[in-house]
Scaffold this active site. Structure first.
Site, mmCIF file in Angstrom:
data_model
loop_
_atom_site.group_PDB
_atom_site.id
_atom_site.type_symbol
_atom_site.label_atom_id
_atom_site.label_comp_id
_atom_site.label_asym_id
_atom_site.label_seq_id
_atom_site.Cartn_x
_atom_site.Cartn_y
_atom_site.Cartn_z
ATOM 1 N N ASP A 1 -15.712 0.851 -7.390
ATOM 2 C CA ASP A 1 -14.410 0.858 -6.742
ATOM 3 C C ASP A 1 -13.593 1.911 -7.464
ATOM 4 O O ASP A 1 -13.592 1.966 -8.704
ATOM 5 C CB ASP A 1 -13.728 -0.514 -6.824
ATOM 6 C CG ASP A 1 -12.572 -0.608 -5.839
ATOM 7 O OD1 ASP A 1 -12.808 -0.379 -4.634
ATOM 8 O OD2 ASP A 1 -11.437 -0.900 -6.251
ATOM 9 N N GLY B 1 -11.261 12.446 0.047
ATOM 10 C CA GLY B 1 -10.086 11.684 -0.346
ATOM 11 C C GLY B 1 -8.945 12.584 -0.783
ATOM 12 O O GLY B 1 -8.606 13.572 -0.131
ATOM 13 N N TYR B 2 -8.366 12.266 -1.927
ATOM 14 C CA TYR B 2 -7.195 12.978 -2.431
ATOM 15 C C TYR B 2 -7.559 14.236 -3.223
ATOM 16 O O TYR B 2 -6.678 14.880 -3.805
ATOM 17 C CB TYR B 2 -6.373 12.043 -3.328
ATOM 18 C CG TYR B 2 -5.805 10.844 -2.596
ATOM 19 C CD1 TYR B 2 -4.566 10.902 -1.965
ATOM 20 C CD2 TYR B 2 -6.510 9.641 -2.539
ATOM 21 C CE1 TYR B 2 -4.042 9.807 -1.295
ATOM 22 C CE2 TYR B 2 -6.002 8.533 -1.869
ATOM 23 C CZ TYR B 2 -4.769 8.622 -1.244
ATOM 24 O OH TYR B 2 -4.255 7.530 -0.576
ATOM 25 N N HIS C 1 -14.363 10.860 -12.829
ATOM 26 C CA HIS C 1 -14.376 9.443 -13.162
ATOM 27 C C HIS C 1 -15.701 8.810 -12.775
ATOM 28 O O HIS C 1 -16.297 8.067 -13.545
ATOM 29 C CB HIS C 1 -13.213 8.743 -12.455
ATOM 30 C CG HIS C 1 -13.127 9.033 -10.979
ATOM 31 N ND1 HIS C 1 -13.167 10.310 -10.456
ATOM 32 C CD2 HIS C 1 -13.027 8.210 -9.894
ATOM 33 C CE1 HIS C 1 -13.073 10.269 -9.140
ATOM 34 N NE2 HIS C 1 -12.993 9.003 -8.776
#
Length: 222
Positions: free
Chosen positions: A67, A168-169, A195
């Site tokens: 997640d 995504g971002y 990450h």
């Protein structure tokens, strides 16, 4: 060794497959498995565990779940676990009916919200980080977790968004030390510092020790 990845995101499957080259990475839709667990956790770890357990209960084989999300310092870590559902200041956790806005809208709203926070006196500036919590799930009493971050900042204007890689971002997530957004990095560059890449390398070492060359049998995951 076949490892199931608890996601329906093809981009995430590609990234994880690159990070685990010695294993076959399979997502539920590859095998026609209906998979849409309700992510009710309050942390990245809790949500990754929910997804891992849900898929393991179906396949009874090694599962990786993660997640992840983007956390803006000026917004006290938001949107965080709600990154994929974020719909602006009035809907930090998304729409109640579950519908989502486009990524471009999310990017524009996040930039604007951080700008407003900075203008209102936030001392955190535009600093932000991605977080990834990754779980290797081998059974109800046997699991391993790694959580990592990638530090950066959110660009000042949507016109500053750059790059066509990632997802995504990534186009608005700027890495000052590289003078690039995450979307401008090659897959290899991103996997080295991201990450998810950092968490995956920890899990990869654990998987190598435990799963080895694929000798773990399905029944050993019960």
């Amino acid at each position: 060794m076949k490892i199931y990845l608890a996601t329906g995101n093809a981009h995430k499957k590609r990234e994880v497959a690159e990070l685990f080259p010695g294993h076959e990475i399979v997502i539920p839709q590859d095998e026609g498995i209906s998979f849409a667990p309700e992510e009710t956790g309050s942390t990245f770890y809790e949500n990754s565990l929910i997804k891992a357990h849900a898929l393991w209960s179906i396949v009874r084989a090694p599962v990786i779940a993660d997640d992840s999300g983007i956390c803006a310092d000026a917004l006290d870590g938001a949107p965080g676990i709600y990154s994929s559902r974020y719909a602006g200041p009035g809907r930090m956790k998304g729409y109640e009916d579950g519908r989502k806005i486009s990524q471009d809208e999310q990017n524009r709203m996040l930039i604007s919200q951080i700008t407003d926070a900075v203008s209102s006196g936030s001392r955190s500036g535009r600093a932000a980080h991605y977080t990834c919590s990754m779980v290797l799930y081998l059974g109800n009493d046997r699991l391993f977790v790694a959580q990592e971050t990638m530090e950066g900042e959110i660009v000042e204007r949507i016109e500053d968004a750059r790059g066509s890689g990632g997802f995504g971002y990534d186009p608005i997530f700027f890495l000052p030390e590289l003078n690039k957004t995450a979307a401008e990095l090659t897959s290899a560059q991103k996997n080295e510092i991201s990450h998810r890449g950092k968490a995956a390398r920890i899990i990869q070492k654990i998987a190598a020790d435990i799963l080895g060359s694929g000798s773990l049998r399905r029944e050993e995951c019960k």
